[in-house]
Design a protein around this motif. Structure first.
Motif, PDB file in Angstrom:
ATOM      1  N   GLN A   1       0.861  -1.185   0.000  1.00  0.00           N
ATOM      2  CA  GLN A   1       0.000   0.000   0.000  1.00  0.00           C
ATOM      3  C   GLN A   1       0.893   1.230   0.000  1.00  0.00           C
ATOM      4  O   GLN A   1       1.886   1.250   0.735  1.00  0.00           O
ATOM      5  CB  GLN A   1      -0.881   0.043   1.248  1.00  0.00           C
ATOM      6  CG  GLN A   1      -1.886  -1.088   1.333  1.00  0.00           C
ATOM      7  CD  GLN A   1      -2.707  -1.009   2.616  1.00  0.00           C
ATOM      8  OE1 GLN A   1      -3.457  -0.069   2.808  1.00  0.00           O
ATOM      9  NE2 GLN A   1      -2.533  -1.981   3.482  1.00  0.00           N
ATOM     10  N   ILE A   2       0.526   2.217  -0.793  1.00  0.00           N
ATOM     11  CA  ILE A   2       1.205   3.494  -0.626  1.00  0.00           C
ATOM     12  C   ILE A   2       0.482   4.235   0.493  1.00  0.00           C
ATOM     13  O   ILE A   2      -0.619   3.848   0.902  1.00  0.00           O
ATOM     14  CB  ILE A   2       1.280   4.319  -1.940  1.00  0.00           C
ATOM     15  CG1 ILE A   2      -0.086   4.877  -2.345  1.00  0.00           C
ATOM     16  CG2 ILE A   2       1.866   3.481  -3.069  1.00  0.00           C
ATOM     17  CD1 ILE A   2       0.021   5.959  -3.419  1.00  0.00           C
ATOM     18  N   SER A   3       1.090   5.270   1.016  1.00  0.00           N
ATOM     19  CA  SER A   3       0.517   5.946   2.170  1.00  0.00           C
ATOM     20  C   SER A   3      -0.881   6.497   1.852  1.00  0.00           C
ATOM     21  O   SER A   3      -1.095   7.079   0.785  1.00  0.00           O
ATOM     22  CB  SER A   3       1.449   7.086   2.587  1.00  0.00           C
ATOM     23  OG  SER A   3       0.851   7.799   3.636  1.00  0.00           O
ATOM     24  N   ASP A   4      -1.813   6.304   2.799  1.00  0.00           N
ATOM     25  CA  ASP A   4      -3.187   6.754   2.511  1.00  0.00           C
ATOM     26  C   ASP A   4      -3.358   8.262   2.671  1.00  0.00           C
ATOM     27  O   ASP A   4      -4.457   8.770   2.463  1.00  0.00           O
ATOM     28  CB  ASP A   4      -4.215   5.972   3.338  1.00  0.00           C
ATOM     29  CG  ASP A   4      -4.055   6.201   4.826  1.00  0.00           C
ATOM     30  OD1 ASP A   4      -3.194   7.011   5.232  1.00  0.00           O
ATOM     31  OD2 ASP A   4      -4.804   5.570   5.598  1.00  0.00           O
ATOM     32  N   ASP A   5      -2.296   8.973   3.021  1.00  0.00           N
ATOM     33  CA  ASP A   5      -2.426  10.433   2.975  1.00  0.00           C
ATOM     34  C   ASP A   5      -2.231  10.955   1.546  1.00  0.00           C
ATOM     35  O   ASP A   5      -2.489  12.130   1.268  1.00  0.00           O
ATOM     36  CB  ASP A   5      -1.457  11.130   3.951  1.00  0.00           C
ATOM     37  CG  ASP A   5      -0.021  11.134   3.446  1.00  0.00           C
ATOM     38  OD1 ASP A   5       0.400  10.139   2.821  1.00  0.00           O
ATOM     39  OD2 ASP A   5       0.684  12.133   3.683  1.00  0.00           O
ATOM     40  N   ILE A   6      -1.809  10.058   0.645  1.00  0.00           N
ATOM     41  CA  ILE A   6      -1.703  10.437  -0.773  1.00  0.00           C
ATOM     42  C   ILE A   6      -3.017  10.132  -1.480  1.00  0.00           C
ATOM     43  O   ILE A   6      -3.568  10.960  -2.195  1.00  0.00           O
ATOM     44  CB  ILE A   6      -0.532   9.686  -1.455  1.00  0.00           C
ATOM     45  CG1 ILE A   6       0.792  10.060  -0.786  1.00  0.00           C
ATOM     46  CG2 ILE A   6      -0.509   9.964  -2.951  1.00  0.00           C
ATOM     47  CD1 ILE A   6       1.983   9.216  -1.231  1.00  0.00           C
ATOM     48  N   THR A   7      -3.525   8.903  -1.274  1.00  0.00           N
ATOM     49  CA  THR A   7      -4.801   8.502  -1.871  1.00  0.00           C
ATOM     50  C   THR A   7      -5.385   7.351  -1.053  1.00  0.00           C
ATOM     51  O   THR A   7      -4.647   6.532  -0.511  1.00  0.00           O
ATOM     52  CB  THR A   7      -4.640   8.061  -3.345  1.00  0.00           C
ATOM     53  OG1 THR A   7      -5.890   7.556  -3.818  1.00  0.00           O
ATOM     54  CG2 THR A   7      -3.582   6.986  -3.515  1.00  0.00           C
ATOM     55  N   GLN A   8      -6.705   7.316  -0.999  1.00  0.00           N
ATOM     56  CA  GLN A   8      -7.376   6.168  -0.363  1.00  0.00           C
ATOM     57  C   GLN A   8      -7.355   4.963  -1.304  1.00  0.00           C
ATOM     58  O   GLN A   8      -7.504   3.834  -0.860  1.00  0.00           O
ATOM     59  CB  GLN A   8      -8.830   6.536  -0.043  1.00  0.00           C
ATOM     60  CG  GLN A   8      -8.983   7.696   0.947  1.00  0.00           C
ATOM     61  CD  GLN A   8      -8.556   7.323   2.352  1.00  0.00           C
ATOM     62  OE1 GLN A   8      -8.968   6.300   2.854  1.00  0.00           O
ATOM     63  NE2 GLN A   8      -7.729   8.145   2.970  1.00  0.00           N
ATOM     64  N   LYS A   9      -7.209   5.215  -2.585  1.00  0.00           N
ATOM     65  CA  LYS A   9      -7.110   4.124  -3.571  1.00  0.00           C
ATOM     66  C   LYS A   9      -5.634   3.764  -3.668  1.00  0.00           C
ATOM     67  O   LYS A   9      -4.952   4.090  -4.652  1.00  0.00           O
ATOM     68  CB  LYS A   9      -7.661   4.586  -4.931  1.00  0.00           C
ATOM     69  CG  LYS A   9      -9.089   5.092  -4.860  1.00  0.00           C
ATOM     70  CD  LYS A   9     -10.054   3.976  -4.509  1.00  0.00           C
ATOM     71  CE  LYS A   9     -11.498   4.456  -4.578  1.00  0.00           C
ATOM     72  NZ  LYS A   9     -12.432   3.435  -4.072  1.00  0.00           N
ATOM     73  N   ASN A  10      -5.144   3.118  -2.616  1.00  0.00           N
ATOM     74  CA  ASN A  10      -3.693   3.033  -2.415  1.00  0.00           C
ATOM     75  C   ASN A  10      -3.139   1.616  -2.462  1.00  0.00           C
ATOM     76  O   ASN A  10      -1.984   1.404  -2.133  1.00  0.00           O
ATOM     77  CB  ASN A  10      -3.330   3.675  -1.066  1.00  0.00           C
ATOM     78  CG  ASN A  10      -3.954   2.959   0.113  1.00  0.00           C
ATOM     79  OD1 ASN A  10      -4.904   2.181  -0.045  1.00  0.00           O
ATOM     80  ND2 ASN A  10      -3.439   3.198   1.298  1.00  0.00           N
ATOM     81  N   ARG A  11      -3.991   0.653  -2.846  1.00  0.00           N
ATOM     82  CA  ARG A  11      -3.483  -0.729  -2.884  1.00  0.00           C
ATOM     83  C   ARG A  11      -2.710  -0.974  -4.174  1.00  0.00           C
ATOM     84  O   ARG A  11      -3.199  -0.681  -5.262  1.00  0.00           O
ATOM     85  CB  ARG A  11      -4.637  -1.729  -2.763  1.00  0.00           C
ATOM     86  CG  ARG A  11      -5.112  -1.908  -1.332  1.00  0.00           C
ATOM     87  CD  ARG A  11      -6.015  -3.121  -1.189  1.00  0.00           C
ATOM     88  NE  ARG A  11      -7.312  -2.889  -1.768  1.00  0.00           N
ATOM     89  CZ  ARG A  11      -8.331  -2.315  -1.122  1.00  0.00           C
ATOM     90  NH1 ARG A  11      -8.197  -1.916   0.125  1.00  0.00           N
ATOM     91  NH2 ARG A  11      -9.490  -2.135  -1.729  1.00  0.00           N
ATOM     92  N   LEU A  12      -1.543  -1.539  -3.991  1.00  0.00           N
ATOM     93  CA  LEU A  12      -0.655  -1.781  -5.118  1.00  0.00           C
ATOM     94  C   LEU A  12      -0.487  -3.286  -5.274  1.00  0.00           C
ATOM     95  O   LEU A  12      -0.148  -3.980  -4.310  1.00  0.00           O
ATOM     96  CB  LEU A  12       0.690  -1.094  -4.813  1.00  0.00           C
ATOM     97  CG  LEU A  12       1.759  -1.081  -5.868  1.00  0.00           C
ATOM     98  CD1 LEU A  12       1.250  -0.499  -7.177  1.00  0.00           C
ATOM     99  CD2 LEU A  12       2.933  -0.230  -5.373  1.00  0.00           C
ATOM    100  N   LEU A  13      -0.744  -3.764  -6.470  1.00  0.00           N
ATOM    101  CA  LEU A  13      -0.645  -5.193  -6.785  1.00  0.00           C
ATOM    102  C   LEU A  13       0.465  -5.366  -7.807  1.00  0.00           C
ATOM    103  O   LEU A  13       0.381  -4.822  -8.914  1.00  0.00           O
ATOM    104  CB  LEU A  13      -1.996  -5.651  -7.354  1.00  0.00           C
ATOM    105  CG  LEU A  13      -2.151  -7.085  -7.854  1.00  0.00           C
ATOM    106  CD1 LEU A  13      -1.909  -8.093  -6.735  1.00  0.00           C
ATOM    107  CD2 LEU A  13      -3.552  -7.274  -8.435  1.00  0.00           C
ATOM    108  N   LEU A  14       1.525  -6.074  -7.388  1.00  0.00           N
ATOM    109  CA  LEU A  14       2.674  -6.277  -8.264  1.00  0.00           C
ATOM    110  C   LEU A  14       2.753  -7.753  -8.623  1.00  0.00           C
ATOM    111  O   LEU A  14       2.800  -8.607  -7.719  1.00  0.00           O
ATOM    112  CB  LEU A  14       3.964  -5.835  -7.573  1.00  0.00           C
ATOM    113  CG  LEU A  14       3.983  -4.386  -7.072  1.00  0.00           C
ATOM    114  CD1 LEU A  14       4.166  -4.352  -5.554  1.00  0.00           C
ATOM    115  CD2 LEU A  14       5.082  -3.586  -7.737  1.00  0.00           C
ATOM    116  N   CYS A  15       2.747  -8.053  -9.894  1.00  0.00           N
ATOM    117  CA  CYS A  15       2.677  -9.448 -10.345  1.00  0.00           C
ATOM    118  C   CYS A  15       3.872  -9.752 -11.237  1.00  0.00           C
ATOM    119  O   CYS A  15       4.002  -9.200 -12.337  1.00  0.00           O
ATOM    120  CB  CYS A  15       1.394  -9.680 -11.130  1.00  0.00           C
ATOM    121  SG  CYS A  15      -0.098  -9.146 -10.249  1.00  0.00           S
ATOM    122  N   ALA A  16       4.726 -10.649 -10.708  1.00  0.00           N
ATOM    123  CA  ALA A  16       5.949 -10.995 -11.446  1.00  0.00           C
ATOM    124  C   ALA A  16       5.816 -12.393 -12.022  1.00  0.00           C
ATOM    125  O   ALA A  16       5.399 -13.318 -11.331  1.00  0.00           O
ATOM    126  CB  ALA A  16       7.148 -10.916 -10.506  1.00  0.00           C
TER     127      ALA A  16
END
Ligand SMILES: C[S@@+](CC[C@H](N)C(=O)[O-])C[C@H]1O[C@@H](n2cnc3c(N)ncnc32)[C@H](O)[C@@H]1O
Length: 216
Positions: A200-215
């Motif tokens: 997750q990126i910090s929620d003070d930047i955005t509430q839509k903050n979930r990051l999904l990384l697929c390798a």
């Protein structure tokens, strides 16, 4: 610290907020000079770009910023992966794209190599980044990457749009609909053979903050 999630536009007079002698500071000041981007977009693109770079530092193939909008993520990627071809892809480029591209390429002439395209045929050696591809567009991105085996990082948004996983997800009695949708995405990519990382990126930047990384 100023409000990183502000939707106010960064303007030339805001450059002094970013006095740090770092790549981020330099990007931020260049974004200010362009005068077209809300502050939160700077942090979203930077966070997604640098986290993907941490994982795929040794990527040498093409990078696609899918549903790029203003295209800052494509330009951040072109700086972080200095040898990669970078394509900014969107069906409708906003006016901010050209303004930002000019400003970034004036500061870093090598960024003239970032190209703009209405669509791309993805390939196995691509790395696809997509920040806030609305609703099921994120699923389309993941599916297209999975079809060819490309590495991909997405930060989804607009879960409130109608979505096929909403009514039928097994966990919908326990979890918010947006979380069930993102879990289903992660599980689908895992089942397709990807090594999945969630952040997750910090929620003070955005509430839509979930990051999904697929390798792959
Ligand atoms: C919410 S904006 C996100 C823009 C940018 N990535 C950001 O983080 O601000 C979603 C973008 O998806 C683009 N888009 C919609 N459908 C698309 C498609 N089929 N292929 C590529 N881009 C698409 C829209 O034009 C819009 O610029």
């Amino acid at each position: 610290m100023h409000a990183r999630g502000s939707t106010n536009r960064l303007m030339p007079q805001h450059a002094s907020l970013f006095a740090q002698a770092s790549l981020f500071g330099e990007i931020a000041r260049t974004v200010c000079s362009a005068g077209v981007l809300p502050r939160k977009e700077l942090y979203e693109a930077w966070e997604l770009g640098r986290r993907a770079h941490r994982l795929w530092r040794n990527h040498h193939g093409r990078i696609v910023d899918f549903a790029c909008g203003h295209g800052l993520l494509a330009h951040v990627a072109a700086l972080l992966w200095s040898e990669s071809l970078v394509v900014a892809c969107d069906v409708r480029f906003p006016p901010s794209y050209d303004v930002l591209h000019q400003a970034m390429a004036a500061r870093w002439p090598a960024l003239a190599r970032v190209s703009a395209s209405a669509d791309v045929v993805l390939a196995k050696n691509d790395l696809v980044l997509s920040c806030h591809a609305c609703g099921s567009l994120t699923d389309d991105v993941l599916q297209r990457c999975s079809d060819v085996g490309a590495n991909v990082a997405v930060m989804p948004c607009c879960h409130e749009h109608p979505h096929p996983d909403k009514p039928r997800h097994a966990l919908s009695g326990w979890l918010q609909a947006d979380m069930t949708i993102d879990i289903a995405r992660a599980m689908r990519m895992q089942a397709a053979g990807y090594h999945v990382t969630t952040q997750q990126i910090s929620d003070d930047i955005t509430q839509k903050n979930r990051l999904l990384l697929c390798a792959r």
